[in-house]
Design a protein around this motif. Sequence first.
Motif, PDB file in Angstrom:
ATOM      1  N   ARG A  46      13.602  -3.817   1.380  1.00 31.22           N
ATOM      2  CA  ARG A  46      14.490  -3.283   0.341  1.00 31.22           C
ATOM      3  C   ARG A  46      13.696  -2.927  -0.909  1.00 31.22           C
ATOM      4  N   ASP A  55      11.813   0.284  -0.197  1.00 35.07           N
ATOM      5  CA  ASP A  55      12.737   1.423  -0.204  1.00 35.07           C
ATOM      6  C   ASP A  55      13.050   1.866  -1.630  1.00 35.07           C
ATOM      7  N   ARG A  56      13.401   0.901  -2.478  1.00 32.68           N
ATOM      8  CA  ARG A  56      13.757   1.235  -3.866  1.00 32.68           C
ATOM      9  C   ARG A  56      12.570   1.841  -4.600  1.00 32.68           C
TER      10      ARG A  56
END
Length: 243
Positions: A132, A135-136
């Motif tokens: 995550r 991804d960010r």
Amino acid sequence: MTTADAVPIVFVHGTRFSAGQWSVQLAALRDEFPVTAVDLPGHGERSAQPWSLSSATGIIASAVDSLGRGPALVVGHSLGGYAALEFARCRPERLRGLVLAGASASTRGLGAVPYRWVAGLVPRLPADRLARWNDRLLRRLYPPEVVEATIRSGYAFHTLPAAWGEVLGRFGAEAMRHVKAPVLILNGEKDAVFRSGEADFARAHPHARVELIPRAGHLANFDDPDAFTDAVRRFARQLPAVG
């Protein structure tokens, strides 16, 4: 159309990524050159395969053979650059040229200590949290067309300790002496860590040159895809004919 005498090109991704890292380069170059990108052991579609440099060189060799044009230009980024150096040592007859991107720092001595620390820390963190975060970060820094293929392919955090555990302590500028083909050392101008040995790497090879991508960092092919692609294209066009 790809011309009959165009240099085949194999792209090799960096730490935790996959063949998706090269989606922009593949799209931009495929009309002129036979091109492909590999997943290294433990990455992408080979996520379940144990890491080893030996397996990595075998995968690169198979990719070269799959293009059916003889020796290839191999473009390796970071971890993939060190795997490409090992390929150059073990399979020199399959190499027509080498691009080292973000892989011209010695992996020996005190400089390797932070990477050993990171390799030991990563397994202690939940993989989904790391994914995550990645991804960010990628979506914040880069346009979707540059990074979505990388994001879709996922991340190989589970392989990082084994991969860097084998690379660390193994490569210095003297590895360039095993490379029989011309070399382009292609670094982001701001990649202070992984271009730290570029002058030594260049001096160790009689046919190596350094090119910097202005304002780019370690992920130079994301920071300035057009400039990175253009540098690879120009280098490929300049390579001598086979034989």
